[in-house]
Design an enzyme around this catalytic site. Structure first.
Site, short mmCIF file in Angstrom:
data_model
loop_
_atom_site.label_atom_id
_atom_site.label_comp_id
_atom_site.label_asym_id
_atom_site.label_seq_id
_atom_site.Cartn_x
_atom_site.Cartn_y
_atom_site.Cartn_z
N TRP A 1 0.81 -1.21 0.00
CA TRP A 1 0.00 0.00 0.00
C TRP A 1 0.85 1.27 0.00
O TRP A 1 0.33 2.37 -0.09
CB TRP A 1 -0.92 0.02 1.23
CG TRP A 1 -0.18 -0.23 2.51
CD1 TRP A 1 0.51 0.67 3.26
CD2 TRP A 1 -0.02 -1.49 3.15
NE1 TRP A 1 1.09 0.05 4.35
CE2 TRP A 1 0.77 -1.29 4.31
CE3 TRP A 1 -0.48 -2.79 2.89
CZ2 TRP A 1 1.12 -2.31 5.19
CZ3 TRP A 1 -0.13 -3.81 3.76
CH2 TRP A 1 0.66 -3.57 4.89
N GLU B 1 -4.78 0.94 6.64
CA GLU B 1 -4.66 1.59 7.94
C GLU B 1 -5.54 0.92 8.99
O GLU B 1 -5.14 0.77 10.15
CB GLU B 1 -5.00 3.08 7.84
CG GLU B 1 -3.96 3.90 7.09
CD GLU B 1 -2.60 3.90 7.76
OE1 GLU B 1 -2.54 3.75 8.99
OE2 GLU B 1 -1.60 4.04 7.05
N GLY C 1 -8.40 -10.46 14.65
CA GLY C 1 -8.82 -9.97 15.96
C GLY C 1 -9.37 -8.56 15.91
O GLY C 1 -9.48 -7.95 14.85
N TYR C 2 -9.76 -8.04 17.10
CA TYR C 2 -10.33 -6.71 17.21
C TYR C 2 -11.39 -6.49 16.12
O TYR C 2 -11.28 -5.61 15.26
CB TYR C 2 -9.24 -5.63 17.13
CG TYR C 2 -8.25 -5.71 18.26
CD1 TYR C 2 -8.52 -5.07 19.47
CD2 TYR C 2 -7.07 -6.43 18.13
CE1 TYR C 2 -7.62 -5.14 20.52
CE2 TYR C 2 -6.16 -6.51 19.19
CZ TYR C 2 -6.44 -5.87 20.38
OH TYR C 2 -5.55 -5.95 21.42
N TYR D 1 -5.36 9.84 13.42
CA TYR D 1 -4.19 9.27 12.74
C TYR D 1 -4.56 8.78 11.34
O TYR D 1 -3.90 9.11 10.35
CB TYR D 1 -3.61 8.13 13.57
CG TYR D 1 -2.47 7.41 12.88
CD1 TYR D 1 -1.17 7.90 12.98
CD2 TYR D 1 -2.68 6.26 12.14
CE1 TYR D 1 -0.11 7.26 12.35
CE2 TYR D 1 -1.64 5.61 11.50
CZ TYR D 1 -0.36 6.10 11.61
OH TYR D 1 0.68 5.48 10.98
N ASP E 1 0.99 8.97 16.17
CA ASP E 1 0.72 7.69 16.84
C ASP E 1 1.89 7.38 17.76
O ASP E 1 2.74 8.23 18.01
CB ASP E 1 0.49 6.57 15.81
CG ASP E 1 1.77 6.18 15.07
OD1 ASP E 1 2.77 6.94 15.13
OD2 ASP E 1 1.77 5.12 14.41
N CYS F 1 20.30 3.17 17.23
CA CYS F 1 20.86 4.52 17.29
C CYS F 1 22.12 4.68 16.46
O CYS F 1 22.37 5.76 15.89
CB CYS F 1 21.14 4.90 18.74
SG CYS F 1 19.64 5.07 19.74
N CYS G 1 21.36 5.56 12.97
CA CYS G 1 20.43 6.68 12.85
C CYS G 1 21.10 7.94 12.31
O CYS G 1 22.07 8.44 12.88
CB CYS G 1 19.77 6.97 14.20
SG CYS G 1 18.62 8.36 14.15
#
Length: 360
Positions: free
Chosen positions: A25, A38, A82-83, A121, A139, A199, A202
């Site tokens: 996507w 989403e 789920g959910y 969001y 988020d 890190c 980064c």
């Protein structure tokens, strides 16, 4: 506070030069497809949601296709994610868009936000990716990045913290290319500035307050800890004449509108054994004798505010008890069972395959 433009420029530089994250996507301009992705990813890891997204778009390529689908078929396709409230809202909103907007996703931010199941969001993601509107996504990933980079120790879940981070997120947003910026910060949080961050890799570490002050593990700050309610679900899988008793969850609780076996819920572990089950069957359902009894502990499932424990108790019966009849539920054969959508707690037990009760 450090320069927001510098943060934005470094983030976009990382995105253009180092971000190798691919998803089906990503870069999509079709608001329907972005919306589906989403909603799937709201409570699901990308690696798990990927195949569901592809199956969903293949079976329902447009809002109109989804709006005209039967609820049972959509729930079955969603099975295992789920959910399920997400799935219910997906169907409801698809039908609203089909009726109110003639199948075209609205291009106004507030109109998108008004749709059921879409929060700030998701509305920001759709608005920026598909319509180039200047709305910043906020988020957990974004909060973590902003808190660490700018060294902000306000609790991210406090009223003051939410206002601060939302304002900062919008101040950092590249208003000319909001979609690219939002994609970059989402990917950066998923691949670099993770809970256990990389890190050393980064590009932003020289300017990151948390990295340079040794506070990576301290940020972001949260003031609330979730207290999880513990529930015990004992599912009695009653079988008779190659059919199994199944009922629909109709109460306003988890897994509403999904199917399940006969349920006995307790607050504590019932610690089943054969004798206890025989007494329960006689007392609760007037079943005096069973052909066989099998006890299988269930795999624990962690939900946002609940912990579900339990058992699967396969009871092969000699007769079909009158109490286990419509409208309480239905006796279904394996082919019929496989058309029903079950919650993940049950789905993980049956493995998503044809339910073969004789192997329990």
């Amino acid at each position: 506070m450090k320069n927001k433009k510098s943060f934005r420029d470094l983030l976009l530089k990382w995105h253009r030069e180092e971000n190798k994250r691919t998803m089906p996507w990503k870069g999509e301009k079709d608001a329907y497809k972005v919306w589906v992705s989403e909603i799937i990813l709201q409570q699901t890891r990308v690696d798990q949601g990927w195949s569901y997204y592809e199956k969903f778009i293949d079976q329902y390529p447009t809002v109109t296709h989804l709006a005209n689908a039967k609820d049972e078929a959509v729930f079955k396709l969603w099975e295992g994610l789920g959910y399920y409230t997400r799935c219910k809202n997906l169907l409801h909103t698809a039908r609203i868009i089909n009726e109110k907007y003639a199948g075209e996703f609205p291009s106004d931010y507030n109109a998108i936000l008004d749709l059921k199941g879409i929060g700030g969001y998701t509305a920001s993601a759709i608005a920026s990716f598909c319509f180039d509107l200047p709305y910043a996504v906020v988020d957990g990933n974004v909060l973590r990045i902003l808190s660490r980079y700018f060294g902000i120790d306000l609790p991210v879940d406090s009223t003051v913290g939410k206002k601060c981070f939302t304002r900062l997120a919008h101040d950092c947003l590249d208003k000319d290319q909001p979609g690219e910026y939002n994609q970059s910060i989402m990917d950066f949080g998923a691949t670099i500035c993770k809970p256990l961050p990389l890190c050393k890799k980064c590009l932003l570490n020289k300017q990151c307050v948390a990295f340079n002050s040794g506070r990576i593990t301290e940020l972001p700050v949260k003031q609330k800890s979730i207290i999880k309610k513990e529930r015990w679900f004992s599912y009695f899988i009653f079988s008779f004449n190659n059919k199994t008793f199944v009922q629909e969850r109709t109460a306003k609780d988890i897994w509403q509108n999904l199917h399940e076996f006969y349920l006995e819920e307790t607050t504590l572990d019932p610690e089943w054994n054969a004798e206890k089950i025989k007494k329960w069957l006689h007392r609760q359902l007037n079943i005096k004798k069973a052909k066989s009894i099998n006890i299988i502990p269930a795999k624990k499932q962690l939900l946002t505010h609940q912990v579900i424990n339990g058992y699967f108790l396969h009871i092969e019966l000699n007769t079909q008890p009158p109490i286990l009849s419509k409208p309480t539920g239905s006796w279904l054969n394996n082919a019929e069972l496989n058309k029903k959508a079950f919650p993940q707690f049950i789905h993980q037990f049956i493995g998503g395959k044809a339910l073969q009760l004789q192997v329990l």
